[in-house]
Design a protein around this motif. Structure first.
Motif, PDB file in Angstrom:
ATOM      1  N   PRO A 111     138.125  13.948  58.168  1.00 37.78           N
ATOM      2  CA  PRO A 111     138.830  15.022  58.871  1.00 37.78           C
ATOM      3  C   PRO A 111     139.072  16.277  58.041  1.00 37.78           C
ATOM      4  CG  PRO A 111     139.977  12.926  59.177  1.00 37.78           C
ATOM      5  CD  PRO A 111     138.892  12.696  58.159  1.00 37.78           C
ATOM      6  N   THR A 133     143.602  15.715  51.882  1.00 37.06           N
ATOM      7  CA  THR A 133     144.445  14.822  52.695  1.00 37.06           C
ATOM      8  C   THR A 133     144.373  13.427  52.062  1.00 37.06           C
ATOM      9  OG1 THR A 133     142.584  14.456  54.172  1.00 37.06           O
ATOM     10  CG2 THR A 133     144.220  16.068  54.901  1.00 37.06           C
ATOM     11  N   PRO A 134     145.436  12.646  52.207  1.00 38.00           N
ATOM     12  CA  PRO A 134     145.515  11.413  51.410  1.00 38.00           C
ATOM     13  C   PRO A 134     144.513  10.318  51.778  1.00 38.00           C
ATOM     14  CG  PRO A 134     147.460  11.680  52.823  1.00 38.00           C
ATOM     15  CD  PRO A 134     146.677  12.946  52.924  1.00 38.00           C
ATOM     16  N   VAL A 135     144.365  10.037  53.069  1.00 39.83           N
ATOM     17  CA  VAL A 135     143.445   8.944  53.442  1.00 39.83           C
ATOM     18  C   VAL A 135     142.020   9.306  53.004  1.00 39.83           C
ATOM     19  CG1 VAL A 135     142.516   7.568  55.336  1.00 39.83           C
ATOM     20  CG2 VAL A 135     144.919   8.283  55.392  1.00 39.83           C
ATOM     21  N   CYS A 136     141.626  10.557  53.274  1.00 34.73           N
ATOM     22  CA  CYS A 136     140.282  11.008  52.885  1.00 34.73           C
ATOM     23  C   CYS A 136     140.098  10.923  51.375  1.00 34.73           C
ATOM     24  CB  CYS A 136     140.042  12.448  53.342  1.00 34.73           C
ATOM     25  SG  CYS A 136     140.232  12.675  55.113  1.00 34.73           S
ATOM     26  N   GLN A 143     139.017  18.990  63.746  1.00 30.27           N
ATOM     27  CA  GLN A 143     138.635  18.131  62.629  1.00 30.27           C
ATOM     28  C   GLN A 143     137.649  17.082  63.137  1.00 30.27           C
ATOM     29  OE1 GLN A 143     142.558  16.524  61.726  1.00 30.27           O
ATOM     30  NE2 GLN A 143     142.668  17.798  59.899  1.00 30.27           N
ATOM     31  N   ARG A 175     136.541   9.993  61.574  1.00 27.72           N
ATOM     32  CA  ARG A 175     135.843   9.287  60.483  1.00 27.72           C
ATOM     33  C   ARG A 175     134.625   8.577  61.083  1.00 27.72           C
ATOM     34  NH1 ARG A 175     139.674   9.848  56.603  1.00 27.72           N
ATOM     35  NH2 ARG A 175     141.763  10.037  57.458  1.00 27.72           N
ATOM     36  N   LEU A 213     141.678   9.079  62.853  1.00 32.91           N
ATOM     37  CA  LEU A 213     142.161   9.847  61.700  1.00 32.91           C
ATOM     38  C   LEU A 213     143.038   9.040  60.749  1.00 32.91           C
ATOM     39  CD1 LEU A 213     143.087  13.269  63.366  1.00 32.91           C
ATOM     40  CD2 LEU A 213     140.905  12.505  62.439  1.00 32.91           C
TER      41      LEU A 213
HETATM   42  C1  BEZ Z   1     144.212  11.850  55.852  1.00 33.60           C
HETATM   43  O1  BEZ Z   1     143.089  11.814  55.387  1.00 33.60           O
HETATM   44  O2  BEZ Z   1     145.193  11.472  55.232  1.00 33.60           O
HETATM   45  C2  BEZ Z   1     144.408  12.361  57.244  1.00 33.60           C
HETATM   46  C3  BEZ Z   1     143.612  13.387  57.710  1.00 33.60           C
HETATM   47  C4  BEZ Z   1     143.820  13.870  58.987  1.00 33.60           C
HETATM   48  C5  BEZ Z   1     144.812  13.308  59.785  1.00 33.60           C
HETATM   49  C6  BEZ Z   1     145.576  12.247  59.310  1.00 33.60           C
HETATM   50  C7  BEZ Z   1     145.376  11.777  58.016  1.00 33.60           C
END
Ligand code: BEZ
Length: 237
Positions: A46, A50-53, A133, A136, A155
């Motif tokens: 996305p 950003t944390p998850v990415c 965005q 994934r 996301l």
């Molecule tokens: C993430 O990568 O942390 C993230 C990106 C977009 C929306 C929610 C989380």
């Protein structure tokens, strides 16, 4: 005059991977032509920073050698621009820590798709989830440029990168040995023979006449496929 919008499409399994050229953190690429003869995991995220990415990129980068062993390249994409990508990847290398990973250098290309052209072509924009965005998405593309598997995550959910590697090895095993792989299969475990769709020799197999094949019922037969043989035929040292 407005620039015509790229139509929102989505390749399906068995389709040729839609062709595009793009700017990336590793120079320009022409996809899938530049990867002829190799498998590719083309995946979108996305947003940079950003944390998850970030956790996903660190994990993908730490496993790049495992993918390369199976002749597989990684190519990332988001609708952020090149300078944002470069700044994010530098921050990952200089500052980020995730599990036991740190000082992680991302050396695979990350596509600049600010125009969203590629994301639209690959159905990576899912308006119900986000309009600005990419979700994934993961496209597994084979050496002939054909889409062989597709996975979508929303996301909030980080991908299981080990599962993506398992998918690549399972697809290559199916191609190389003419078998199918059952649920949760890992290299070294029994494989399904023959692959679904052919039931020609069911009786012989049930009667134990096909050496090395064990049947639970006429439609469910397996055989051993040693991990060493898979490694010998598919893996690079
Ligand atoms: C993430 O990568 O942390 C993230 C990106 C977009 C929306 C929610 C989380």
């Amino acid at each position: 005059m407005d620039t015509p919008e790229v139509p929102v499409t989505m390749p399906r399994i068995g389709d040729p991977a839609p062709a595009f050229t793009a700017r990336t953190t590793q120079g320009d690429i022409s996809f899938p032509g530049d990867y002829a003869g190799e498998w590719v995991i083309l995946f979108s995220h996305p947003a940079d920073f950003t944390p998850v990415c970030t956790s996903e990129f660190m994990t993908f980068a730490s496993m790049e050698g495992d993918f390369r062993r199976y002749n597989t390249r990684l190519v990332g994409l988001s609708v952020d621009g090149l300078y944002c990508h470069i700044a994010w990847l530098r921050t990952i290398q200089e500052k980020m820590v995730y599990r036991d990973l740190k000082n992680v250098e991302v050396t695979f290309p990350l596509i600049d798709d600010v125009s969203m052209d590629v994301a639209r072509r690959y159905g990576m924009i899912m308006p119900g989830e986000a309009t600005t965005q990419a979700v994934r998405a993961v496209f597994v593309v084979d050496p002939a440029g054909v889409v062989r598997a597709i996975v979508y995550y929303p996301l909030s959910l980080g991908r299981n990168v080990a599962e993506l590697l398992r998918m690549v090895v399972a697809l290559q095993t199916a191609d190389e040995f003419g078998v199918a792989t059952p649920a949760d299969w890992l290299p070294g475990e029994p494989v399904i023979v023959p692959p679904p769709g052919s039931c020609g020799t069911a009786k012989e197999r049930m009667d134990g006449e096909v050496e090395g094949v064990e049947c639970v019922d006429w439609f469910f037969c397996t055989k051993d496929l040693p991990e060493t043989l898979i490694e010998e035929r598919l893996a690079r040292s």
